[in-house]
Design a protein around this motif. Structure first.
Motif, PDB file in Angstrom:
ATOM      1  N   GLY A   1       0.825  -1.202   0.000  1.00  0.00           N
ATOM      2  CA  GLY A   1       0.000   0.000   0.000  1.00  0.00           C
ATOM      3  C   GLY A   1       0.861   1.254   0.000  1.00  0.00           C
ATOM      4  N   THR A   2       0.508   2.227   0.838  1.00  0.00           N
ATOM      5  CA  THR A   2       1.296   3.452   0.921  1.00  0.00           C
ATOM      6  C   THR A   2       2.659   3.215   1.571  1.00  0.00           C
ATOM      7  OG1 THR A   2       0.193   4.022   3.012  1.00  0.00           O
ATOM      8  CG2 THR A   2      -0.731   4.939   0.993  1.00  0.00           C
ATOM      9  N   ALA A   3       2.863   2.052   2.164  1.00  0.00           N
ATOM     10  CA  ALA A   3       4.154   1.717   2.770  1.00  0.00           C
ATOM     11  C   ALA A   3       5.015   0.871   1.843  1.00  0.00           C
ATOM     12  CB  ALA A   3       3.936   0.978   4.094  1.00  0.00           C
ATOM     13  N   SER A   4       4.620   0.757   0.581  1.00  0.00           N
ATOM     14  CA  SER A   4       5.337  -0.117  -0.340  1.00  0.00           C
ATOM     15  C   SER A   4       6.702   0.448  -0.706  1.00  0.00           C
ATOM     16  CB  SER A   4       4.504  -0.333  -1.606  1.00  0.00           C
ATOM     17  OG  SER A   4       4.273   0.893  -2.269  1.00  0.00           O
ATOM     18  N   TYR A   5       7.545  -0.412  -1.186  1.00  0.00           N
ATOM     19  CA  TYR A   5       8.887  -0.024  -1.611  1.00  0.00           C
ATOM     20  C   TYR A   5       9.313  -0.935  -2.764  1.00  0.00           C
ATOM     21  CZ  TYR A   5      10.411  -4.097   1.085  1.00  0.00           C
ATOM     22  OH  TYR A   5      10.567  -5.377   1.565  1.00  0.00           O
ATOM     23  N   ALA A   6      10.351  -0.537  -3.464  1.00  0.00           N
ATOM     24  CA  ALA A   6      10.839  -1.297  -4.613  1.00  0.00           C
ATOM     25  C   ALA A   6      12.173  -1.950  -4.276  1.00  0.00           C
ATOM     26  CB  ALA A   6      10.999  -0.385  -5.837  1.00  0.00           C
ATOM     27  N   GLU A   7      12.454  -3.042  -4.971  1.00  0.00           N
ATOM     28  CA  GLU A   7      13.730  -3.733  -4.783  1.00  0.00           C
ATOM     29  C   GLU A   7      14.821  -3.035  -5.600  1.00  0.00           C
ATOM     30  OE1 GLU A   7      14.418  -5.921  -2.711  1.00  0.00           O
ATOM     31  OE2 GLU A   7      12.613  -7.055  -2.212  1.00  0.00           O
ATOM     32  N   ARG A   8      15.186  -1.848  -5.145  1.00  0.00           N
ATOM     33  CA  ARG A   8      16.231  -1.092  -5.839  1.00  0.00           C
ATOM     34  C   ARG A   8      17.598  -1.714  -5.558  1.00  0.00           C
ATOM     35  NH1 ARG A   8      15.739   5.070  -4.371  1.00  0.00           N
ATOM     36  NH2 ARG A   8      16.902   5.317  -6.322  1.00  0.00           N
ATOM     37  N   ALA A   9      18.622  -1.172  -6.170  1.00  0.00           N
ATOM     38  CA  ALA A   9      19.970  -1.703  -5.971  1.00  0.00           C
ATOM     39  C   ALA A   9      20.367  -1.595  -4.507  1.00  0.00           C
ATOM     40  CB  ALA A   9      20.963  -0.934  -6.836  1.00  0.00           C
ATOM     41  N   ASP A  10      20.979  -2.648  -3.992  1.00  0.00           N
ATOM     42  CA  ASP A  10      21.374  -2.655  -2.582  1.00  0.00           C
ATOM     43  C   ASP A  10      22.776  -2.051  -2.427  1.00  0.00           C
ATOM     44  OD1 ASP A  10      20.767  -3.101   0.046  1.00  0.00           O
ATOM     45  OD2 ASP A  10      21.440  -5.169   0.075  1.00  0.00           O
ATOM     46  N   THR A  11      22.967  -0.904  -3.050  1.00  0.00           N
ATOM     47  CA  THR A  11      24.224  -0.160  -2.983  1.00  0.00           C
ATOM     48  C   THR A  11      23.902   1.299  -2.713  1.00  0.00           C
ATOM     49  OG1 THR A  11      24.189   0.174  -5.383  1.00  0.00           O
ATOM     50  CG2 THR A  11      25.448  -1.711  -4.556  1.00  0.00           C
ATOM     51  N   PRO A  12      24.805   2.049  -2.085  1.00  0.00           N
ATOM     52  CA  PRO A  12      24.512   3.458  -1.790  1.00  0.00           C
ATOM     53  C   PRO A  12      24.462   4.305  -3.053  1.00  0.00           C
ATOM     54  CG  PRO A  12      26.344   2.618  -0.445  1.00  0.00           C
ATOM     55  CD  PRO A  12      26.086   1.611  -1.514  1.00  0.00           C
ATOM     56  N   ASP A  13      23.658   5.345  -3.007  1.00  0.00           N
ATOM     57  CA  ASP A  13      23.726   6.370  -4.036  1.00  0.00           C
ATOM     58  C   ASP A  13      25.043   7.115  -3.856  1.00  0.00           C
ATOM     59  OD1 ASP A  13      22.992   7.883  -6.145  1.00  0.00           O
ATOM     60  OD2 ASP A  13      21.343   8.938  -5.160  1.00  0.00           O
ATOM     61  N   ILE A  14      25.656   7.550  -4.948  1.00  0.00           N
ATOM     62  CA  ILE A  14      26.992   8.130  -4.834  1.00  0.00           C
ATOM     63  C   ILE A  14      27.033   9.536  -5.413  1.00  0.00           C
ATOM     64  CG2 ILE A  14      28.187   5.914  -4.854  1.00  0.00           C
ATOM     65  CD1 ILE A  14      28.707   6.280  -7.817  1.00  0.00           C
ATOM     66  N   THR A  15      28.008  10.318  -4.958  1.00  0.00           N
ATOM     67  CA  THR A  15      28.212  11.657  -5.499  1.00  0.00           C
ATOM     68  C   THR A  15      28.817  11.557  -6.890  1.00  0.00           C
ATOM     69  OG1 THR A  15      30.385  11.775  -4.437  1.00  0.00           O
ATOM     70  CG2 THR A  15      28.521  12.666  -3.204  1.00  0.00           C
ATOM     71  N   TRP A  16      28.543  12.557  -7.714  1.00  0.00           N
ATOM     72  CA  TRP A  16      28.996  12.496  -9.100  1.00  0.00           C
ATOM     73  C   TRP A  16      30.500  12.732  -9.214  1.00  0.00           C
ATOM     74  CZ3 TRP A  16      27.618  10.627 -13.547  1.00  0.00           C
ATOM     75  CH2 TRP A  16      28.266  11.053 -14.707  1.00  0.00           C
ATOM     76  N   ASP A  17      31.036  13.635  -8.386  1.00  0.00           N
ATOM     77  CA  ASP A  17      32.440  13.991  -8.543  1.00  0.00           C
ATOM     78  C   ASP A  17      33.381  12.983  -7.895  1.00  0.00           C
ATOM     79  OD1 ASP A  17      31.369  14.736  -6.166  1.00  0.00           O
ATOM     80  OD2 ASP A  17      31.994  16.831  -6.234  1.00  0.00           O
ATOM     81  N   GLU A  18      33.209  12.727  -6.575  1.00  0.00           N
ATOM     82  CA  GLU A  18      34.123  11.800  -5.905  1.00  0.00           C
ATOM     83  C   GLU A  18      33.725  10.340  -6.030  1.00  0.00           C
ATOM     84  OE1 GLU A  18      32.549  14.200  -4.193  1.00  0.00           O
ATOM     85  OE2 GLU A  18      34.053  15.712  -3.653  1.00  0.00           O
ATOM     86  N   GLY A  19      32.436  10.085  -6.250  1.00  0.00           N
ATOM     87  CA  GLY A  19      31.969   8.706  -6.296  1.00  0.00           C
ATOM     88  C   GLY A  19      31.851   8.080  -4.925  1.00  0.00           C
ATOM     89  N   ASP A  20      31.661   8.917  -3.881  1.00  0.00           N
ATOM     90  CA  ASP A  20      31.506   8.429  -2.509  1.00  0.00           C
ATOM     91  C   ASP A  20      30.021   8.349  -2.166  1.00  0.00           C
ATOM     92  OD1 ASP A  20      34.280   8.438  -2.186  1.00  0.00           O
ATOM     93  OD2 ASP A  20      34.292  10.530  -1.503  1.00  0.00           O
ATOM     94  N   PRO A  21      29.647   7.562  -1.135  1.00  0.00           N
ATOM     95  CA  PRO A  21      28.251   7.565  -0.685  1.00  0.00           C
ATOM     96  C   PRO A  21      27.818   8.985  -0.360  1.00  0.00           C
ATOM     97  CG  PRO A  21      29.435   5.760   0.333  1.00  0.00           C
ATOM     98  CD  PRO A  21      30.459   6.576  -0.387  1.00  0.00           C
TER      99      PRO A  21
END
Length: 261
Positions: free
Chosen positions: A114-134
């Motif tokens: 329902g409104t608490a649903s979620y998707a099975e996204r990648a199990d990795t952190p989102d990263i910064t574009w310049d350094e590539g860090d979490p």
């Protein structure tokens, strides 16, 4: 000097217009086809019906294509293998007709529907574009990042749930280094030492008073999903946490999802 018949110019103008129409039609169809790289084919809900089949529409789903990920993190195939949660036992149709609303069979906040649903996204952190860090980390792990001088300091304040009971204490704040804003409040649960992240958008406070979670009770905060790493949050964990506390808007207390009398 010979003159050119007017009809020749009219034919060229008409031909140019027809060529533009053909090009534009092809462009629209190509863009629509490319837009089907995610989410298609659709799955019919005609359970047991002879017409139950994947739905693609026109134009059909494009052939798989490999897209390069930034910072040398490999490739992703689209369309690729469908990674979906099996929700067969978590939802049941409200009525016996195709397209009927699905009703949770258990606690929707914990099962994530329902409104608490979620998707099975990648199990990795989102990263910064310049350094590539979490890019989303606690302030204790973000060198050079602090709370603005004119903003209130809520670390160390107690956290209350919807039931007006103390759920824990704010121990840190998580910052998004790319968007330059705070994302989560990190709370240490009373009596267990467990630490959970609460999205900043569902907490509030006044002056020097305590912090209040607007979408979860004390017990629900204690049972909230956690991160596998103490100083990183993955894309899948972000979706799970946001879904949990966002779903509390309708599911935290009995009657919240019912119409006003």
């Amino acid at each position: 000097m010979q003159s050119v018949p007017t009809s020749v110019f009219q034919d060229l103008a008409a031909l140019s217009l027809y060529l533009f129409f053909a090009f534009f039609l092809g462009l629209v169809l190509w863009l629509h086809r490319e837009g089907k790289r995610e989410g298609y084919p659709l799955i019919s809900d005609r359970v047991g019906h002879p017409l139950r089949a994947p739905i693609e529409g026109f134009p059909a789903t494009p052939d798989p294509k490999a897209f390069l990920l930034p910072h040398g993190h490999g490739t992703v195939l689209a369309p690729g293998p469908r990674v979906e949660r099996d929700m067969t036992s978590l939802l049941t149709p409200y009525d016996a007709f195709p397209g009927a609303s699905q009703v949770p069979t258990g606690d929707p906040m914990h099962t994530g529907v329902g409104t608490a649903s979620y998707a099975e996204r990648a199990d990795t952190p989102d990263i910064t574009w310049d350094e590539g860090d979490p890019k989303i980390v606690p302030l204790r792990a973000a060198a050079g990042w602090t709370v603005a001088e004119d903003d209130p300091e809520i670390r160390g304040r107690p956290v209350f749930g919807l039931d007006r009971k103390v759920a824990g204490t704010v121990v840190d704040l998580w910052v998004d280094k790319s968007d330059v804003l705070l994302r989560y409040v990190e709370v240490e649960v009373v009596g267990s030492g467990k630490r959970v992240l609460i999205p900043l958008g569902v907490v509030s406070w006044r002056g020097e008073g305590p912090v209040k979670c607007e979408t979860a009770t004390c017990a629900q905060i204690a049972a909230a999903p956690t991160t596998a790493h103490p100083e990183r949050v993955t894309l899948r964990e972000e979706d799970r946490i946001s879904g949990y506390f966002g779903g509390g808007e309708l599911y935290a207390q009995p009657g919240d999802s019912e119409p006003f009398a």
